[in-house]
Write an enzyme that holds these catalytic residues in place. Structure first.
Site, mmCIF file in Angstrom:
data_model
loop_
_atom_site.group_PDB
_atom_site.id
_atom_site.type_symbol
_atom_site.label_atom_id
_atom_site.label_comp_id
_atom_site.label_asym_id
_atom_site.label_seq_id
_atom_site.Cartn_x
_atom_site.Cartn_y
_atom_site.Cartn_z
ATOM 1 N N GLU A 263 0.790 -1.232 0.000
ATOM 2 C CA GLU A 263 0.000 0.000 0.000
ATOM 3 C C GLU A 263 0.822 1.282 0.000
ATOM 4 O O GLU A 263 0.332 2.318 0.482
ATOM 5 C CB GLU A 263 -0.926 -0.012 1.225
ATOM 6 C CG GLU A 263 -0.223 0.161 2.596
ATOM 7 C CD GLU A 263 0.085 -1.136 3.335
ATOM 8 O OE1 GLU A 263 0.192 -2.190 2.662
ATOM 9 O OE2 GLU A 263 0.229 -1.112 4.568
ATOM 10 N N GLU A 297 -5.572 -2.714 -0.585
ATOM 11 C CA GLU A 297 -4.476 -1.728 -0.622
ATOM 12 C C GLU A 297 -5.038 -0.310 -0.663
ATOM 13 O O GLU A 297 -4.506 0.597 -0.028
ATOM 14 C CB GLU A 297 -3.552 -1.968 -1.818
ATOM 15 C CG GLU A 297 -2.972 -3.379 -1.916
ATOM 16 C CD GLU A 297 -2.388 -3.929 -0.633
ATOM 17 O OE1 GLU A 297 -1.849 -3.153 0.180
ATOM 18 O OE2 GLU A 297 -2.483 -5.155 -0.417
ATOM 19 N N HIS A 300 -6.136 0.786 2.769
ATOM 20 C CA HIS A 300 -5.005 1.124 3.637
ATOM 21 C C HIS A 300 -4.694 2.623 3.614
ATOM 22 O O HIS A 300 -4.042 3.124 4.530
ATOM 23 C CB HIS A 300 -3.736 0.385 3.184
ATOM 24 C CG HIS A 300 -3.496 -0.927 3.872
ATOM 25 N ND1 HIS A 300 -3.629 -1.105 5.228
ATOM 26 C CD2 HIS A 300 -3.079 -2.128 3.383
ATOM 27 C CE1 HIS A 300 -3.306 -2.365 5.540
ATOM 28 N NE2 HIS A 300 -2.982 -3.000 4.442
HETATM 29 N N1 TRP Z 1 1.075 -4.404 3.875
HETATM 30 C C1 TRP Z 1 0.923 -5.413 2.857
HETATM 31 C C2 TRP Z 1 -0.547 -5.717 2.815
HETATM 32 O O1 TRP Z 1 -1.085 -6.360 3.643
HETATM 33 C C3 TRP Z 1 1.690 -6.657 3.146
HETATM 34 C C4 TRP Z 1 3.017 -6.785 2.481
HETATM 35 C C5 TRP Z 1 3.272 -6.626 1.183
HETATM 36 C C6 TRP Z 1 4.218 -7.189 3.059
HETATM 37 N N2 TRP Z 1 4.580 -6.904 0.936
HETATM 38 C C7 TRP Z 1 5.181 -7.246 2.064
HETATM 39 C C8 TRP Z 1 4.586 -7.514 4.338
HETATM 40 C C9 TRP Z 1 6.483 -7.625 2.306
HETATM 41 C C10 TRP Z 1 5.897 -7.888 4.596
HETATM 42 C C11 TRP Z 1 6.836 -7.943 3.591
HETATM 43 O O2 TRP Z 1 -1.245 -5.243 2.017
HETATM 44 ZN ZN ZN Z 2 -2.657 -5.045 4.334
#
Ligand code: TRP
Ligand code: ZN
Length: 868
Positions: A263, A297, A300
């Site tokens: 996001e 996303e 978020h």
């Molecule tokens: N914040 C992301 C989601 O939930 C998760 C995520 C994407 C992530 N890429 C990552 C977490 C790499 C750890 C490492 O939408």
């Molecule tokens: Zn997320």
């Protein structure tokens, strides 16, 4: 390894010693040596002239403070410590990184021909030395410089503010993000793409440019992502009163990505699996996945970006809440009951399994070695259930008041789970003090319910006993506040109004003690209870229903979820009984009443086809494994197969009739059309086990004009090991061998192949031109499918499945520890199996533990699993 990685504890949180108000980044991009200059404005917050910055895998080129080269510093593998600093200063750090050599896909790396970044959770420290923690919020300005012909698009967060030409055919673009953000939301992309453009006018009348960047030639696969984005923006305005806050929203699809999507503010980066789709390449499930992840996303932006997390222990603050929001989005746009059923399957299957494993943790963990290990089903999916329970307890209106208060209080800051609960409590007046335990207590509670009816007093009593078994690292459990949604029916299907102590009461009972008694008055006949409606809490329910009561609920319960759940409970009764039968050498049995109940569902013309498909789908192996403390893999497999065969034979005519009558000439992704295809797929899944199976499957494969039907045919051919399997597989591979994303479906079929020789075929598939262990999607579809969805052969008594897993894990440990660490999960659950299998799995875990370069991702899981 040299020294064991150290754990961090939630209780040790300390606010930052310094703050960074602004950071100005310049990226001079080159394949193996990219130079990054970071200019930060730093202000001391606590009495300390020392600043500890995070950094990993970095070459430090130079450090200066207020224009002076700085020599007072120490460097380690993980930190740069600057000493003798003034209270306020400008810090310039120059680092040198190797994007091409970065196969871990964290920090700055190359995916295909493009540069891209992944910073959550702690990837920014692989770009420059920084205070890489979510409670340090800075305004980012980013200048990207790269070769113009190879990288015509240079992207970062916020708004494009300037651009120009540089020497040697290079060019640059400068981006400014007006919203202060933690480093984990930083993103950069440089590459050559096709762009799908559209725009959206927010409800206050601001126009937002929407851009989706895909690999050249893939423009015809970006349409559904764009529609989903526009639907997300509209839905968040309608349901949550939340508007987008920048003039541009960009999404880039990349082929090499460890997770689903990210996001980053104004510049989401997506696994191409969750962007690219057309009717020839993607199934209905893929289309729905794209809608959900695009929504996730986008949502978020408020729950994650505008309000972020104080520290990573608070991850569920943004993830649980955003999963809740994306589930509601999918439910409002599509079928609420089908969405609920699928979410509940995830909780009851893999999430309950995780909570029973050595990795069991509360949705807000207390102790972490590698943060990447805590992007789990517990934090995400159970986290969403905790939000959903608050929604149930407060109701939509009060819940929305709570959201509003949460944003009033915390917009632009880094908050905690406690901040969220307090906002909900203050806005609604509902006491959530005991409810808070859901954040700190791990494990799956069990509710044992018993009932009694008093004919003379006309009272009906439900006794509810709750208990939570001890979990790894958390022995003592306390009673939780559990919302238990119930309904009572008369034998003729009428709803009985709930009355307690002379007053009407609502359907949601507050279960708060170990033992709870609810006495309902004015109940004129012995009722049939519908319990845990809508799965109102993530618990295991035990109630001794008769077959007749379950069949009654399958037909008469007022909501679809309860009907489905009754059907599942009925199947579960027979699956359990037959597992005992197999173990005692007794024949398989299924009563005629059960078969008739499912016949009734199948022939119903009032039920939605999508819902019928869910009703008649059997639980999978992993779901059944979750019912047992010690799993008999072969008995479960044999019973599920007999169950399938029996229903297929008994209901063959009805299945065939439904299969033929739901055929559609044209493909579209309307929910009604998806429902019909899903129902046909489930019918074919049974019919594949009958005489007509092979012919039906070949006919569908040959006549199919879309990927959904093609995969329905191939999946059935694979599961039932039909004669046509090999020819369909090779036809598909000939057609799609150049396209890794489309080949993933083929790899998954190789991984789940029930054939004896599956392992040889998997090893052969690893030589397929589309396969690479460096690509997480390929690895998950082939190897992950084998480990998770092929229990009989993965757990082969010879141990060769485990040895194969060990080999792959040792390789991924060096190239991509994050992917390795997700792949290892089934091995952590060895205590579920017999002694011989346990010993074989432990041998693999021990051999991993002995590696001298074991990554901390695997270290954390392996050591936990081997602790007694
Ligand atoms: N914040 C992301 C989601 O939930 C998760 C995520 C994407 C992530 N890429 C990552 C977490 C790499 C750890 C490492 O939408
Ligand atoms: Zn997320």
């Amino acid at each position: 390894m040299a020294h064991n990685p150290q754990a961090k504890f939630r209780k040790d949180y300390q606010s930052p010693s310094h703050l960074i108000s602004d950071i100005d980044l310049t990226f001079d991009l080159h394949d193996t040596a990219s130079i990054i200059t970071a200019v930060s404005s730093v202000t001391q917050q606590k009495e300390s002239s020392t600043l500890v910055l995070d950094g990993e895998n970095l070459k430090l080129v130079s450090v200066s403070v207020n224009g002076q080269p700085w020599e007072s510093f120490e460097q380690s593998d993980t930190n740069l410590t600057l000493n003798d600093l003034p209270k306020e200063f400008e810090l310039v750090i120059v680092t040198d990184v190797d994007p091409e050599g970065n196969s871990a896909l964290e920090g700055l790396y190359k995916s295909g021909g493009a540069f891209c970044t992944q910073c959550e959770a702690e990837g920014f420290r692989r770009i420059t030395y920084y205070m890489d923690r979510p409670d340090v919020l800075a305004k980012f300005t980013t200048t990207v410089i790269a070769d113009k012909a190879v990288y015509p698009f240079l992207l970062s967060n916020g708004n494009r503010v300037d651009e120009g030409e540089a020497e040697n055919g290079r060019h640059w673009v400068k981006w400014q993000d007006p919203h202060p953000k933690p480093a984990y939301l930083f993103a950069l992309v440089a590459g050559d793409f096709d762009v799908l453009r559209d725009d959206y006018t927010t409800k206050s009348g601001r126009k937002v440019d929407l851009e989706i960047f895909v690999d050249k030639g893939n423009l015809d696969r970006a349409g559904h992502a764009m529609v989903s984005l526009i639907n997300s923006m509209k839905w968040d305005e309608d349901r949550f009163d939340l508007e987008y806050d920048l003039d541009i929203y960009m999404i880039v699809a990349v082929d090499f990505f460890n997770m689903g999507a990210m996001e980053n503010k104004g510049l989401n980066i997506f696994n191409s699996k969750f962007v690219l789709a057309n009717d020839q390449t993607a199934t209905d499930t893929d289309y729905l996945g794209i809608e959900a992840v695009i929504g996730h996303e986008y949502f978020h932006n408020w729950t994650g970006n505008r309000v972020t997390c104080r520290d990573w222990f608070q991850l569920s603050l943004k993830e649980g809440l955003t999963v809740f929001r994306d589930q509601e989005f999918s439910s409002d746009l599509g079928s609420r009951s089908v969405n609920r059923i699928n979410n509940v399957r995830t909780i009851r299957g893999p999430q309950f399994a995780e909570d029973a494993s050595p990795m069991s943790h509360p949705i807000r963990p207390e102790k972490v070695i590698e943060m990447n290990n805590f992007y789990t089903l517990t934090v995400y999916e159970k986290g969403s259930e905790i939000i959903r329970m608050m929604h149930t307890l407060l109701g939509e209106t009060n819940f929305q008041k709570g959201m509003k208060l949460y944003f009033e209080r915390h917009d632009g800051t880094a908050a905690t789970c406690e901040d969220f609960v307090l906002s909900m409590e203050d806005a609604s007046g509902v006491d959530l003090s005991q409810f808070r335990l859901w954040y700190s207590q791990s494990g799956t509670p069990t509710l044992v319910v018993t009932s009694s009816y008093d004919e003379d007093a006309k009272t009906y009593t439900l006794k509810v006993v709750q208990s939570t078994p001890p979990t790894h690292e958390q022995e003592d459990k306390q009673p939780l506040h559990i919302p238990l949604d119930i309904e009572l029916y008369t034998q003729s299907g009428d709803v009985i109004e709930l009355q307690c102590n002379g007053n009407a009461v609502r359907n949601v009972l507050d279960v708060k003690d170990s033992e709870n008694t609810f006495v309902f008055e004015n109940v004129s006949v012995r009722p049939i209870p519908s319990l845990l409606r809508e799965f109102s809490a993530p618990v295991k329910l035990e109630y001794d229903y008769s077959d007749e009561e379950l069949i009654f609920l399958m037909v008469n319960a007022r909501n679809e979820f309860s009907r489905w759940d009754a059907g599942q409970m009925l199947l579960a009764k027979y699956i359990r009984t037959n597992i005992l039968n197999v173990q005692q050498g007794q024949p398989f049995e299924l009563s005629a009443g059960v078969v008739d109940a499912f016949r009734g569902v199948l022939l119903s013309d009032s039920l939605d086809p999508a819902f019928i498909a869910e009703m008649i789908a059997l639980p999978n192996h992993n779901e059944v494994f979750g019912w047992y403390a010690r799993v008999d893999i072969d008995a479960v497999a044999s019973v599920l197969k007999s169950m399938k065969l029996t229903l297929a034979v008994e209901l063959e005519d009805e299945l065939a009739a439904v299969y033929h009558s739901h055929a559609q000439a044209e493909y579209n992704v309307e929910h009604a059309s998806i429902g019909k295809r899903t129902l046909r797929k489930v019918c074919l899944g049974y019919l594949a086990f009958t005489e007509q199976g092979n012919d039906l499957v070949v006919a569908l494969y040959e006549s199919s004009n879309n990927m959904t039907d093609t995969m329905a045919a191939m999946g059935a051919a694979n599961a039932a090991q039909l004669e046509c399997r090999e020819s369909l597989m090779s036809d598909y591979s000939d057609k799609w061998k150049h396209d890794g994303l489309v080949m993933d479906k083929w790899f998954a079929l190789q991984g789940t192949n029930p054939d004896e020789n599956v392992l040889d075929k998997i090893k052969e598939s690893m030589n397929h031109q589309a396969f690479s262990l460096k690509n997480p999607n390929r690895t998950r579809n082939l190897v992950g499918a084998f480990l998770n969805q092929n229990p009989v052969h993965f757990h082969d008594k010879s141990g060769k499945g485990y040895e194969f897993a060990g080999e792959i894990l040792r390789e991924l440990n060096s190239s991509n520890p994050q992917v390795a660490s997700r792949l290892i999960d089934p091995l952590l659950k060895y205590r579920l199996y017999d002694e011989a299998r346990q010993a074989l799995i432990k041998k693999e875990l021990e051999s991993l533990k002995a590696m001298d370069n074991l990554a901390k991702d695997l270290f954390e899981k392996v050591t936990k699993a081997l602790e007694v």
